[in-house]
Design an enzyme around this catalytic site. Structure first.
Site, PDB file in Angstrom:
ATOM      1  CE  LYS A  22      -1.059   1.577   4.210  1.00 15.94           C
ATOM      2  NZ  LYS A  22      -1.195   3.214   4.349  1.00 15.94           N
ATOM      3  CG  ASN A  23       2.380   2.510   3.461  1.00 13.77           C
ATOM      4  OD1 ASN A  23       1.278   2.760   3.240  1.00 13.77           O
ATOM      5  ND2 ASN A  23       2.557   2.493   5.148  1.00 13.77           N
ATOM      6  CB  CYS A 116      -4.876   6.618  10.261  1.00 19.07           C
ATOM      7  SG  CYS A 116      -5.100   5.387   9.610  1.00 19.07           S
ATOM      8  NE  ARG A 121       0.289  10.604   9.924  1.00 19.92           N
ATOM      9  CZ  ARG A 121      -0.189   9.607   9.370  1.00 19.92           C
ATOM     10  NH1 ARG A 121      -1.411   9.170   8.845  1.00 19.92           N
ATOM     11  NH2 ARG A 121       0.188   8.836   8.726  1.00 19.92           N
ATOM     12  CG  ASP A 306       2.945   1.215   9.612  1.00 23.06           C
ATOM     13  OD1 ASP A 306       3.222   1.628   8.016  1.00 23.06           O
ATOM     14  OD2 ASP A 306       3.023   2.603  10.149  1.00 23.06           O
ATOM     15  NE  ARG A 398      -7.374   5.452   4.227  1.00 22.77           N
ATOM     16  CZ  ARG A 398      -6.335   5.712   4.749  1.00 22.77           C
ATOM     17  NH1 ARG A 398      -6.316   6.304   6.433  1.00 22.77           N
ATOM     18  NH2 ARG A 398      -4.352   6.229   4.022  1.00 22.77           N
TER      19      ARG A 398
HETATM   20  C1  EPZ Z   1       4.371   6.618   6.111  1.00 22.55           C
HETATM   21  O1  EPZ Z   1       3.810   7.562   6.698  1.00 22.55           O
HETATM   22  C2  EPZ Z   1       3.300   5.839   6.085  1.00 22.55           C
HETATM   23  N1  EPZ Z   1       2.136   5.930   5.376  1.00 22.55           N
HETATM   24  C3  EPZ Z   1       3.133   5.440   7.430  1.00 22.55           C
HETATM   25  O2  EPZ Z   1       2.135   4.088   7.541  1.00 22.55           O
HETATM   26  C4  EPZ Z   1       4.043   4.697   8.790  1.00 22.55           C
HETATM   27  O3  EPZ Z   1       3.620   4.691   9.826  1.00 22.55           O
HETATM   28  C5  EPZ Z   1       4.721   5.951   8.609  1.00 22.55           C
HETATM   29  O4  EPZ Z   1       5.601   6.298   7.365  1.00 22.55           O
HETATM   30  C6  EPZ Z   1       5.852   5.674   9.074  1.00 22.55           C
HETATM   31  O5  EPZ Z   1       6.397   4.113   8.848  1.00 22.55           O
HETATM   32  C7  EPZ Z   1       2.372   6.001   3.457  1.00 22.55           C
HETATM   33  O6  EPZ Z   1       3.501   5.689   3.603  1.00 22.55           O
HETATM   34  C8  EPZ Z   1       1.052   6.430   3.112  1.00 22.55           C
HETATM   35  P1  EPZ Z   1       6.228  10.218   8.646  1.00 22.55           P
HETATM   36  P2  EPZ Z   1       4.205   9.184   7.045  1.00 22.55           P
HETATM   37  O7  EPZ Z   1       6.500  11.505   7.397  1.00 22.55           O
HETATM   38  O8  EPZ Z   1       5.352   9.494   5.211  1.00 22.55           O
HETATM   39  C9  EPZ Z   1       7.026  13.228  11.461  1.00 22.55           C
HETATM   40  C10 EPZ Z   1       0.346   2.502   7.141  1.00 22.55           C
HETATM   41  O9  EPZ Z   1      -0.477   1.917   8.959  1.00 22.55           O
HETATM   42  N2  EPZ Z   1       6.896  14.502  10.347  1.00 22.55           N
HETATM   43  O10 EPZ Z   1       7.848   9.174   8.052  1.00 22.55           O
HETATM   44  O11 EPZ Z   1       3.107  10.544   6.783  1.00 22.55           O
HETATM   45  C11 EPZ Z   1       5.213  12.488  11.428  1.00 22.55           C
HETATM   46  O12 EPZ Z   1       4.567  13.464  12.738  1.00 22.55           O
HETATM   47  C12 EPZ Z   1       0.682   4.111   7.976  1.00 22.55           C
HETATM   48  O13 EPZ Z   1      -0.027   2.490   6.267  1.00 22.55           O
HETATM   49  C13 EPZ Z   1       7.317  15.409  10.899  1.00 22.55           C
HETATM   50  O14 EPZ Z   1       6.747  16.230  11.720  1.00 22.55           O
HETATM   51  O15 EPZ Z   1       5.228   9.907   8.542  1.00 22.55           O
HETATM   52  C14 EPZ Z   1       5.983  11.453  12.269  1.00 22.55           C
HETATM   53  O16 EPZ Z   1       5.655  11.766  13.397  1.00 22.55           O
HETATM   54  C15 EPZ Z   1       0.073   5.141   9.263  1.00 22.55           C
HETATM   55  N3  EPZ Z   1       6.626  16.942   9.640  1.00 22.55           N
HETATM   56  C16 EPZ Z   1       7.397  11.481  11.570  1.00 22.55           C
HETATM   57  O17 EPZ Z   1       8.143  11.915  11.306  1.00 22.55           O
HETATM   58  C17 EPZ Z   1       6.482  15.993   8.430  1.00 22.55           C
HETATM   59  O18 EPZ Z   1       7.024  16.952   7.831  1.00 22.55           O
HETATM   60  C18 EPZ Z   1       7.599  10.225  10.468  1.00 22.55           C
HETATM   61  O19 EPZ Z   1       6.683  10.516   9.513  1.00 22.55           O
HETATM   62  C19 EPZ Z   1       6.634  14.648   8.214  1.00 22.55           C
HETATM   63  C20 EPZ Z   1       6.297  14.018   9.456  1.00 22.55           C
END
Ligand code: EPZ
Length: 429
Positions: A22-23, A116, A121, A306, A398
């Protein structure tokens, strides 16, 4: 409204085939618009997020055709349409249209992402990357307006303050056609990032270092269509492996890349789960007298955030105290109160989840709060005595391709039921 209804405690045995990631899919689909001719993606999971992204593409005049997990995306006649609201906020990954539109047209209007609730985020790192490339980014009335300078985007060196999957991919999408070289430092290393870089390179991009913490991109003028096979979904695989261990073995999970799950498998190993690991499958053969463990989630290759929810029901089976600390999303705990309704011996202390052996989980009416919480409740329902109904199943659908059918195939008494309203369920009792 749909609900998932489970009669737990049935013996589960057999094979589960994992779908495409999915990701990866939710990034590859927006990335495809960067090409000036058709892109064919193979092994695309049949999940709601894919259909939502197809709807968004149709709005922009991009023809799509999805059959037997093969998705053809034809951006030849695409026009960039502002997308401040609507489908765009039905999923978080719609933010990849920011990088893709900026990379293709040097501008775009995209509604802020949905998805979600796992705590705040933000997308500040995405925006910082776009601005470093020379774009101006303003956000008002729930939409982000992106515009590059007249001269277009210019390659630069970008250091990511935090490791972010989304920001790493989004900056890659914006930079592939920028002038000159872009270096992304402190980049995320998830397999899905390598998958997106592979697609872009097959389209003619020049990206090196994906999967390491430094990605180098040489901007190119044009990108053409290609064919690309999506990697298997390591989180779906881990979810079913956790179920396999929770029922004591006898389930083989196929279409798995072992390397993508090393931290998860080593945790199962530490617990005493016995597995047969082959080229593209993992079979759980035995899982009894397991040991409790401590889990701390980290960006890849650490234990995936995840998978902390889907492994919880397994830990509830184990004698002794297990601890989970999610360092990525501190608030990813909404499944715990739902598990408590099923009699689970689970509690939240600060940003720790404390789990103790629960003799028997009892079926109950529970709610999925997010995608992986929903998967956790499905596993708990399969283990529980009696009937469990799970609402808000759209979260689960989803990200888990045909989860009900895949579980029915290994003997689960699980079905999707249409519920008019709560009263109807009561009357049926
Ligand atoms: C991706 O989300 C995945 N989603 C998430 O999977 C997964 O949990 C996450 O990566 C971490 O591995 C998709 O790929 C669509 P991040 P993403 O940016 O890219 C903070 C699932 O269940 N952050 O790596 O949104 C953020 O708040 C979903 O399949 C900022 O502060 O995650 C988090 O604490 C849920 N500012 C951390 O970084 C930003 O601009 C990691 O987030 C971006 C992120």
């Amino acid at each position: 409204m749909k609900k998932i209804k489970i009669n737990g405690g049935k013996p589960l045995k057999g094979e589960i085939i994992v779908s495409g990631a999915k990701n990866s899919a939710v990034a590859l689909i927006p990335a495809a618009i960067l090409a000036d001719s058709p892109v064919i993606l193979e092994g695309v999971p049949d999940i709601q997020d894919v259909h939502s992204l197809m709807d968004i593409l149709e709005v922009m005049g991009v023809r799509t055709e999805f059959k037997n997990h093969r998705l053809e995306i034809d951006p030849t006649d695409m026009v960039s349409i502002p997308m401040p609201t609507g489908k765009i906020n039905s999923l978080r990954a719609s933010y990849y249209f920011m990088g893709a539109l900026l990379g293709k047209y040097g501008s775009g209007v995209v509604g802020l992402p949905g998805g979600c609730y796992l705590g705040p985020r933000p997308i500040d790192l995405h925006i910082k990357g776009f601005e470093a490339l020379g774009a101006t980014v303003t956000t008002e009335h729930g939409a982000t307006y992106l515009r590059s300078s007249e001269k277009g985007l210019k390659g630069t060196r970008i250091f990511m303050d935090m490791v972010s999957v989304g920001a790493t991919i989004n900056v890659m999408l914006a930079a592939v056609k920028a002038q000159g070289r872009t270096t992304i430092e402190n980049a995320a290393k998830e397999p899905e990032i390598i998958d997106v870089a592979t697609l872009l390179n097959n389209m003619g991009a020049k990206i090196r270092g994906a999967g390491t913490d430094e990605i180098r991109i040489e901007g190119v003028q044009t990108l053409h269509g290609c064919r690309h096979a999506i990697i298997p979904d390591r989180i779906e695989a881990g979810t079913y492996l956790a179920l396999a261990a929770a029922v004591g073995g006898g389930i083989k999970v196929r279409n798995v890349i072992y390397e993508h799950l090393e931290s998860f498998i080593s945790k199962l190993d530490e617990m005493g789960v016995e597995m047969k690991i082959k080229e593209d499958s993992i079979e759980v053969t035995h899982a009894d007298n397991l040991k409790p463990v401590s889990i701390k989630t980290y960006p890849y290759p650490g234990f995936a955030t995840d998978l902390q929810q889907p492994i919880t029901p397994l830990l509830l089976q184990v004698k002794g105290e297990s601890i989970i600390e999610d360092t990525v999303y501190q608030k990813r705990v909404n499944h715990i109160p739902e598990l408590n309704r099923m009699g689970a011996n689970a509690k939240i202390e600060g940003n720790m989840i404390i789990l103790n052996q629960t003799e028997t989980l009892k079926g109950a009416e529970v709610e999925a709060s997010d995608l992986r919480a929903g998967a956790c409740l499905v596993i708990a329902g399969l283990l529980a005595e009696g009937e469990t109904t799970i609402s808000n199943v759209e979260y689960i659908l989803r990200g888990y391709d045909h989860i009900v059918e895949k579980l029915q195939k290994i003997g689960a008494d699980i079905e999707m039921v249409q519920v008019e309203n709560e009263m109807r369920i009561e009357e049926a009792k």
